[in-house]
Design a protein around this motif. Structure first.
Motif, PDB file in Angstrom:
ATOM      1  N   GLY A 143       0.919  -1.207   0.036  1.00 26.28           N
ATOM      2  CA  GLY A 143       0.151  -0.050   0.158  1.00 26.28           C
ATOM      3  C   GLY A 143       0.795   1.331   0.166  1.00 26.28           C
ATOM      4  N   LEU A 144       2.059   1.127   0.639  1.00 31.55           N
ATOM      5  CA  LEU A 144       2.922   2.304   0.635  1.00 31.55           C
ATOM      6  C   LEU A 144       3.543   2.498  -0.657  1.00 31.55           C
ATOM      7  N   LYS A 145       3.779   1.498  -1.361  1.00 30.50           N
ATOM      8  CA  LYS A 145       4.438   1.613  -2.514  1.00 30.50           C
ATOM      9  C   LYS A 145       3.392   2.311  -3.496  1.00 30.50           C
ATOM     10  N   MET A 146       2.303   2.186  -3.619  1.00 26.19           N
ATOM     11  CA  MET A 146       1.428   2.541  -4.421  1.00 26.19           C
ATOM     12  C   MET A 146       1.495   3.967  -4.507  1.00 26.19           C
ATOM     13  N   LYS A 147       1.964   4.808  -3.799  1.00 24.10           N
ATOM     14  CA  LYS A 147       2.039   6.244  -3.503  1.00 24.10           C
ATOM     15  C   LYS A 147       0.614   6.846  -3.569  1.00 24.10           C
ATOM     16  N   ASP A 148      -0.494   6.150  -3.202  1.00 20.14           N
ATOM     17  CA  ASP A 148      -1.860   6.692  -3.236  1.00 20.14           C
ATOM     18  C   ASP A 148      -2.367   6.760  -1.757  1.00 20.14           C
ATOM     19  N   SER A 149      -2.464   7.853  -1.322  1.00 20.22           N
ATOM     20  CA  SER A 149      -2.929   8.108   0.187  1.00 20.22           C
ATOM     21  C   SER A 149      -4.306   7.349   0.438  1.00 20.22           C
ATOM     22  N   ASN A 150      -5.203   7.503  -0.719  1.00 23.30           N
ATOM     23  CA  ASN A 150      -6.533   7.011  -0.345  1.00 23.30           C
ATOM     24  C   ASN A 150      -6.512   5.287  -0.233  1.00 23.30           C
ATOM     25  N   ARG A 151      -5.851   5.132  -1.207  1.00 24.03           N
ATOM     26  CA  ARG A 151      -5.510   3.305  -1.334  1.00 24.03           C
ATOM     27  C   ARG A 151      -4.750   2.876   0.379  1.00 24.03           C
ATOM     28  N   LEU A 152      -3.783   3.542   0.591  1.00 28.86           N
ATOM     29  CA  LEU A 152      -3.148   3.346   1.899  1.00 28.86           C
ATOM     30  C   LEU A 152      -4.049   3.420   2.891  1.00 28.86           C
ATOM     31  N   SER A 153      -4.840   4.541   2.916  1.00 35.09           N
ATOM     32  CA  SER A 153      -5.976   4.468   3.843  1.00 35.09           C
ATOM     33  C   SER A 153      -6.788   3.290   4.164  1.00 35.09           C
ATOM     34  N   HIS A 154      -7.312   3.015   2.880  1.00 34.22           N
ATOM     35  CA  HIS A 154      -8.106   1.989   2.831  1.00 34.22           C
ATOM     36  C   HIS A 154      -7.685   0.640   3.293  1.00 34.22           C
ATOM     37  N   VAL A 155      -6.239   0.423   2.923  1.00 33.22           N
ATOM     38  CA  VAL A 155      -5.681  -0.895   3.503  1.00 33.22           C
ATOM     39  C   VAL A 155      -5.256  -0.742   4.958  1.00 33.22           C
ATOM     40  N   GLY A 156      -4.963   0.509   5.262  1.00 33.08           N
ATOM     41  CA  GLY A 156      -4.583   0.746   6.575  1.00 33.08           C
ATOM     42  C   GLY A 156      -5.985   0.400   7.815  1.00 33.08           C
ATOM     43  N   HIS A 157      -7.012   0.746   7.441  1.00 34.37           N
ATOM     44  CA  HIS A 157      -8.392   0.474   8.153  1.00 34.37           C
ATOM     45  C   HIS A 157      -8.415  -1.055   8.234  1.00 34.37           C
TER      46      HIS A 157
END
Length: 289
Positions: free
Chosen positions: A182-196
């Motif tokens: 998720g971090l490597k995607m450089k997309d804060s929305n995707r990272l937040s989605h995975v983070g939750h």
């Protein structure tokens, strides 16, 4: 197979003064098949799909452009072929067939529901140890593992809950790797989605799993020296750490992360961590100068 190169016609345009100008034509590369089809490529579709199912290899479609056109284009493949391909993974157990198919990109929650419906209607035979619970196929003695690709599905939460009712769960290493991707995607929305999703899963795991999952993510953000990414990771970690750790352990983790940021000369990360309460040691400050 040969490559055919065609050049587009030059387009005539006019500039501001009315003079003619020409744009250079772009090259168009097309593939042309100028060979005879192999025996496999020329088989009737029914035989070809049967071989595809028995091979249990979803990469068969990439062997040639002809097979890719006949087997590999998702929009052209009927849903029953995906179901048959899944069940061929383990003809004796529906759940074990699902386990082997979950990491593959074609396998969706909708496909899983189709299989449930077929089992409930008696069209698909389940094993003696398998049963139906609220219309879902379950295996009494099987504890399955959820692959990380599920974390990135649009309906990931629903998909995960569905799998959990069948005794599937995430490995801690899967959550760690999923968060890093998720971090490597450089997309804060995707990272937040995975983070939750990761947050909810780690919440039900052991105390040490908090550090196991989040420390690599901290290090990755520090390597990038990205405050935006670090702030997202910090938010998920801190909420969990407050519930699971003592203040002494939280301070120790932040100090360790700060020392790593100094060693990487990640200036932005150093200032961010100090702002979050990381207490630097004198030796650490001297390294930063």
């Amino acid at each position: 197979m040969s490559i055919v190169v065609k050049k587009r016609k030059r387009a005539t345009t006019f500039d501001e003064s009315g003079n003619k100008t020409r744009k250079k034509g772009a090259l168009v590369i097309q593939r042309k098949i100028n060979r005879r089809l192999t025996l496999l490529e020329s088989l009737p579709y029914e035989l070809l799909t049967r071989i595809f199912l028995l091979s249990k290899n979803d990469s068969l479609a990439t062997v040639s452009p002809v097979l890719w056109n006949r087997l590999g284009i998702k929009e052209k493949i009927p849903s029953y072929l995906f179901i048959d391909f899944t069940l061929c993974m383990n003809p004796k157990s529906v759940i074990l067939a699902i386990q082997r198919s979950l990491p593959r990109r074609y396998f969706t929650l909708q496909l899983l529901n189709y299989i449930d419906e077929l089992v409930a209607a008696g069209y698909v035979q389940k094993s003696q140890r398998e049963g139906l619970l609220n219309g879902k196929v379950i295996h009494a003695g099987h504890k399955g593992h959820i692959p990380r690709r599920i974390l990135f599905q649009p309906n990931a939460r629903q998909f995960i809950e569905d799998l959990k009712t069948r005794n599937f769960s995430f490995k801690t290493s899967t959550l760690t790797n999923g968060f890093l991707i998720g971090l490597k995607m450089k997309d804060s929305n995707r990272l937040s989605h995975v983070g939750h999703l990761v947050f909810q899963e780690v919440l039900n795991k052991e105390e040490n799993d908090v550090e196991t999952v989040f420390q690599p993510a901290f290090e990755q953000c520090i390597i990038k020296d990205s405050v935006d990414l670090l702030d997202i990771v910090y938010g998920f970690w801190f909420n969990l750490a407050q519930m699971r750790w003592t203040k002494f352990r939280i301070d120790g983790f932040l100090a360790q992360s700060l020392e790593y940021a100094v060693s990487r000369k990640a200036t932005n990360s150093v200032h961010y961590l100090i702002g979050k309460g990381a207490i630097p040691q004198l030796a650490t400050l001297l390294k930063f100068q």
